[in-house]
Design a protein around this motif. Sequence first.
Motif, mmCIF file in Angstrom:
data_model
loop_
_atom_site.group_PDB
_atom_site.id
_atom_site.type_symbol
_atom_site.label_atom_id
_atom_site.label_comp_id
_atom_site.label_asym_id
_atom_site.label_seq_id
_atom_site.Cartn_x
_atom_site.Cartn_y
_atom_site.Cartn_z
ATOM 1 N N GLN A 180 -8.042 -3.980 9.562
ATOM 2 C CA GLN A 180 -7.736 -3.156 8.395
ATOM 3 C C GLN A 180 -8.476 -3.724 7.189
ATOM 4 N N VAL A 181 -8.900 -2.818 6.321
ATOM 5 C CA VAL A 181 -9.662 -3.200 5.139
ATOM 6 C C VAL A 181 -8.880 -2.762 3.903
ATOM 7 N N PHE A 182 -8.734 -3.689 2.957
ATOM 8 C CA PHE A 182 -8.080 -3.408 1.677
ATOM 9 C C PHE A 182 -9.092 -3.692 0.572
ATOM 10 N N ALA A 183 -9.046 -2.857 -0.475
ATOM 11 C CA ALA A 183 -10.000 -3.003 -1.580
ATOM 12 C C ALA A 183 -9.289 -2.770 -2.901
ATOM 13 N N GLU A 199 2.362 -1.270 -10.108
ATOM 14 C CA GLU A 199 3.008 -2.433 -9.486
ATOM 15 C C GLU A 199 3.573 -2.067 -8.121
ATOM 16 N N SER A 200 4.042 -0.842 -7.980
ATOM 17 C CA SER A 200 4.563 -0.406 -6.682
ATOM 18 C C SER A 200 3.452 -0.331 -5.636
ATOM 19 N N ALA A 225 3.212 -2.378 -2.150
ATOM 20 C CA ALA A 225 2.973 -1.717 -0.868
ATOM 21 C C ALA A 225 1.868 -2.431 -0.092
ATOM 22 N N MET A 226 0.863 -2.924 -0.794
ATOM 23 C CA MET A 226 -0.194 -3.686 -0.129
ATOM 24 C C MET A 226 0.358 -5.003 0.435
ATOM 25 N N VAL A 263 2.347 -8.033 5.352
ATOM 26 C CA VAL A 263 3.433 -8.656 6.115
ATOM 27 C C VAL A 263 3.620 -7.950 7.443
ATOM 28 N N ALA A 264 3.535 -6.621 7.437
ATOM 29 C CA ALA A 264 3.687 -5.861 8.677
ATOM 30 C C ALA A 264 2.536 -6.121 9.636
#
Length: 302
Positions: free
Chosen positions: A169-172, A284-285, A289-290, A295-296
């Motif tokens: 998974q990629v987060f940006a 902030e929400s 969520a990220m 964690v998941a």
Amino acid sequence: MNELQQVLLIFAIIVIAGLYILQKIKAKRNSSAQNPEAPAEQPNRDSAEKALNELGEAHIPLSQQTQHRLHMDDEEEVVPDSQLGLSFGQEFEKPKPTPPAADVEETAETEERKPRHVVLEAEDIHPVGGVEEGASPVGDDDYKPSFGIPEGGVNTPETEVETELKDPQVFAIIVMGTDDFLWPKVNQTLQGVGLVPSEQGIFVKKDSMGNEIIRVANLMEPGTFPLDQPTNSELKTAGVVLILELPTTVKAPAVMHDMIMMSRKISQRLNGRLYDAERHLLKESDLQAMRDAAVAYESAAI
């Protein structure tokens, strides 16, 4: 010298003479009072000495034989060597020391505790059912017990070990401002938050082993920074993008936390704001969520 002085001098001489005469008289009286007691004590001393002398009679002198016997006890008795080895009977002999009862009990207990070796003699092993009719006799050396295991062996089904591999998974996170950022300011800010330039022309954050875990690229094409011109104020950029690809060599929640904190520091120093990959303003929400997604994901260190 006037008359008053003469009178005082004469009076002083008279007083001194009177004192001297009084001392002489007192001395004579004291000596006369002590002398009469001395003759009275002399008869008492003589009578006491006489009484002490009359208390007992003189001792009779001892004979030479008696004196010799008295002195014999003081001398050490010399025993000849020939008599030292003589036995005076069981009554006079010292009993030999016997070991205490506790030692005897301990030796008995230790003997009981010693392991007793038992030798088992096994007879020849033969099959219980004997030899079947028509079968050739089998020697003792050729026979081997099966212990309940079938001759064909145990058929164990082959089990396939399935390893669950998670998709990457990629987060940006994008940092942009109302105006373009000057390149020298961007270079100083990125290096100030712990990023280092790489050979690909971007900035990276490495773990303790030197592996890249977070990448920071230029928002403008082709995504690289002019690292060879760190002080060129004419160069500008619309923003920077922080990229995290899971899994990494660090736990997913920890590396996600590092990326979020790093993006906040960069936005504060460049006076920018945080956006997602679709350039929507992050709240902030959204950041929480990220964190939950990391964690998941439960990324384990590779």
